[in-house]
Design a protein around this motif. Structure first.
Motif, PDB file in Angstrom:
ATOM      1  N   ASP A   1      11.805  15.440  38.470  1.00 49.21           N
ATOM      2  CA  ASP A   1      12.732  14.426  37.963  1.00 49.21           C
ATOM      3  C   ASP A   1      13.816  15.037  37.091  1.00 49.21           C
ATOM      4  OD1 ASP A   1      11.296  12.462  39.211  1.00 49.21           O
ATOM      5  OD2 ASP A   1      10.130  11.959  37.423  1.00 49.21           O
ATOM      6  N   ALA A   2      13.570  16.188  36.489  1.00 51.59           N
ATOM      7  CA  ALA A   2      14.500  16.782  35.543  1.00 51.59           C
ATOM      8  C   ALA A   2      15.240  17.955  36.165  1.00 51.59           C
ATOM      9  CB  ALA A   2      13.766  17.245  34.294  1.00 51.59           C
ATOM     10  N   ALA A   3      16.565  17.885  36.124  1.00 48.29           N
ATOM     11  CA  ALA A   3      17.380  19.012  36.564  1.00 48.29           C
ATOM     12  C   ALA A   3      17.429  20.064  35.455  1.00 48.29           C
ATOM     13  CB  ALA A   3      18.779  18.538  36.923  1.00 48.29           C
ATOM     14  N   PHE A   4      17.404  19.613  34.185  1.00 53.60           N
ATOM     15  CA  PHE A   4      17.304  20.532  33.052  1.00 53.60           C
ATOM     16  C   PHE A   4      16.737  19.792  31.852  1.00 53.60           C
ATOM     17  CE2 PHE A   4      21.406  18.654  32.040  1.00 53.60           C
ATOM     18  CZ  PHE A   4      21.383  18.575  30.663  1.00 53.60           C
ATOM     19  N   THR A   5      16.121  20.558  30.966  1.00 55.78           N
ATOM     20  CA  THR A   5      15.572  20.016  29.727  1.00 55.78           C
ATOM     21  C   THR A   5      15.904  20.982  28.600  1.00 55.78           C
ATOM     22  OG1 THR A   5      13.745  18.992  30.917  1.00 55.78           O
ATOM     23  CG2 THR A   5      13.476  19.257  28.548  1.00 55.78           C
ATOM     24  N   LEU A   6      16.531  20.482  27.554  1.00 58.02           N
ATOM     25  CA  LEU A   6      16.827  21.279  26.370  1.00 58.02           C
ATOM     26  C   LEU A   6      15.983  20.753  25.219  1.00 58.02           C
ATOM     27  CD1 LEU A   6      20.728  21.401  26.547  1.00 58.02           C
ATOM     28  CD2 LEU A   6      19.113  23.104  27.367  1.00 58.02           C
ATOM     29  N   ARG A   7      15.209  21.617  24.620  1.00 60.58           N
ATOM     30  CA  ARG A   7      14.365  21.277  23.471  1.00 60.58           C
ATOM     31  C   ARG A   7      14.546  22.353  22.411  1.00 60.58           C
ATOM     32  NH1 ARG A   7      13.387  16.366  24.548  1.00 60.58           N
ATOM     33  NH2 ARG A   7      11.969  15.883  26.216  1.00 60.58           N
ATOM     34  N   MET A   8      14.074  22.046  21.217  1.00 56.44           N
ATOM     35  CA  MET A   8      14.094  23.043  20.148  1.00 56.44           C
ATOM     36  C   MET A   8      13.157  24.181  20.536  1.00 56.44           C
ATOM     37  SD  MET A   8      14.066  20.705  16.759  1.00 56.44           S
ATOM     38  CE  MET A   8      14.856  21.868  15.683  1.00 56.44           C
ATOM     39  N   PRO A   9      13.433  25.396  20.065  1.00 55.00           N
ATOM     40  CA  PRO A   9      12.531  26.517  20.358  1.00 55.00           C
ATOM     41  C   PRO A   9      11.126  26.241  19.808  1.00 55.00           C
ATOM     42  CG  PRO A   9      14.537  27.277  19.254  1.00 55.00           C
ATOM     43  CD  PRO A   9      14.580  25.795  19.263  1.00 55.00           C
ATOM     44  N   THR A  10      10.143  26.891  20.381  1.00 58.86           N
ATOM     45  CA  THR A  10       8.748  26.677  19.984  1.00 58.86           C
ATOM     46  C   THR A  10       8.532  26.951  18.505  1.00 58.86           C
ATOM     47  OG1 THR A  10       8.039  27.259  22.206  1.00 58.86           O
ATOM     48  CG2 THR A  10       6.367  27.327  20.476  1.00 58.86           C
ATOM     49  N   TRP A  11       9.131  28.036  17.978  1.00 54.16           N
ATOM     50  CA  TRP A  11       8.927  28.363  16.565  1.00 54.16           C
ATOM     51  C   TRP A  11       9.453  27.245  15.673  1.00 54.16           C
ATOM     52  CZ3 TRP A  11      12.883  28.446  13.150  1.00 54.16           C
ATOM     53  CH2 TRP A  11      14.183  28.598  13.663  1.00 54.16           C
ATOM     54  N   ALA A  12      10.548  26.601  16.065  1.00 54.56           N
ATOM     55  CA  ALA A  12      11.111  25.516  15.265  1.00 54.56           C
ATOM     56  C   ALA A  12      10.226  24.279  15.339  1.00 54.56           C
ATOM     57  CB  ALA A  12      12.524  25.188  15.743  1.00 54.56           C
ATOM     58  N   ARG A  13       9.664  24.016  16.498  1.00 59.82           N
ATOM     59  CA  ARG A  13       8.778  22.858  16.643  1.00 59.82           C
ATOM     60  C   ARG A  13       7.488  23.068  15.844  1.00 59.82           C
ATOM     61  NH1 ARG A  13      10.185  19.315  21.021  1.00 59.82           N
ATOM     62  NH2 ARG A  13       8.001  18.868  21.432  1.00 59.82           N
ATOM     63  N   VAL A  14       6.985  24.295  15.780  1.00 58.68           N
ATOM     64  CA  VAL A  14       5.817  24.588  14.950  1.00 58.68           C
ATOM     65  C   VAL A  14       6.165  24.357  13.476  1.00 58.68           C
ATOM     66  CG1 VAL A  14       4.303  26.450  14.145  1.00 58.68           C
ATOM     67  CG2 VAL A  14       4.751  26.171  16.586  1.00 58.68           C
ATOM     68  N   TRP A  15       7.345  24.809  13.071  1.00 60.31           N
ATOM     69  CA  TRP A  15       7.780  24.626  11.688  1.00 60.31           C
ATOM     70  C   TRP A  15       7.916  23.136  11.348  1.00 60.31           C
ATOM     71  CZ3 TRP A  15       7.371  26.710   7.307  1.00 60.31           C
ATOM     72  CH2 TRP A  15       8.198  26.373   6.248  1.00 60.31           C
ATOM     73  N   LEU A  16       8.307  22.323  12.319  1.00 58.13           N
ATOM     74  CA  LEU A  16       8.433  20.883  12.081  1.00 58.13           C
ATOM     75  C   LEU A  16       7.078  20.209  11.855  1.00 58.13           C
ATOM     76  CD1 LEU A  16      11.194  19.855  14.629  1.00 58.13           C
ATOM     77  CD2 LEU A  16      11.359  19.892  12.137  1.00 58.13           C
ATOM     78  N   VAL A  17       6.009  20.875  12.198  1.00 57.45           N
ATOM     79  CA  VAL A  17       4.662  20.373  11.911  1.00 57.45           C
ATOM     80  C   VAL A  17       4.167  20.950  10.580  1.00 57.45           C
ATOM     81  CG1 VAL A  17       2.262  20.380  12.673  1.00 57.45           C
ATOM     82  CG2 VAL A  17       4.097  20.030  14.335  1.00 57.45           C
ATOM     83  N   VAL A  18       4.385  22.237  10.367  1.00 56.48           N
ATOM     84  CA  VAL A  18       3.866  22.907   9.176  1.00 56.48           C
ATOM     85  C   VAL A  18       4.593  22.445   7.913  1.00 56.48           C
ATOM     86  CG1 VAL A  18       3.629  25.159   8.047  1.00 56.48           C
ATOM     87  CG2 VAL A  18       3.079  24.906  10.475  1.00 56.48           C
ATOM     88  N   PHE A  19       5.910  22.361   7.946  1.00 55.08           N
ATOM     89  CA  PHE A  19       6.685  22.021   6.749  1.00 55.08           C
ATOM     90  C   PHE A  19       6.294  20.670   6.159  1.00 55.08           C
ATOM     91  CE2 PHE A  19      10.516  20.217   4.726  1.00 55.08           C
ATOM     92  CZ  PHE A  19      10.605  21.095   3.654  1.00 55.08           C
TER      93      PHE A  19
END
Length: 143
Positions: A5-23
């Motif tokens: 279904d997706a031609a492209f997907t842009l997400r935050m990098p993994t390290w940033a998503r981990v930081w969004l949980v830890v912070f």
């Protein structure tokens, strides 16, 4: 949504998503700890601040852009979520916003919309920005 279904997907990098949980966990632990803070604002203010940090992190977690094969582009920025039809997007380029460079959609009505998930504060990361711009342009070219 399946991968077809997706031609492209842009997400935050993994390290940033981990930081969004830890912070937020660190902030909540510090604010709700029984240790007295200098100039202690009180429990209600601590709880409100912790809630604000959690809400901001949750919203940043879902930031992204998904170009679908059916011609829809879903853009989740920090404060808004919009869906565009491929015909509504005239082009894409790189612009400046909030002290950094970002992929910008040029809409058919003459307005522009940035993709917050692509924000790069330093030119050091321009290669990734060029890659993301190429993905958006490739999706646009499938008209």
């Amino acid at each position: 949504m399946t991968s077809t279904d997706a031609a492209f997907t842009l997400r935050m990098p993994t390290w940033a998503r981990v930081w969004l949980v830890v912070f937020p966990l660190l902030v909540v632990a510090a604010l709700l700890s029984p240790l007295p803070l200098r100039g202690d604002p009180g429990v209600p203010v601590r709880v409100l601040f912790a809630g604000a940090v959690i809400a901001l992190s949750a919203r940043m977690w879902v930031m992204g852009a998904v170009g679908r094969a059916d011609g829809r582009l879903v853009v989740r920025n920090q404060l808004t979520t919009r869906t565009y039809a491929r015909e509504e997007v005239a082009g894409a380029g790189i612009g400046r916003e909030r002290g950094g460079r970002v992929v910008v959609l040029e809409l058919a009505d003459g307005s522009t919309r940035s993709l917050d998930v692509t924000l790069r504060p330093l030119r050091l990361f321009d290669q990734g920005l060029q890659r993301e711009l190429a993905l958006v342009r490739r999706w646009l070219d499938t008209r």
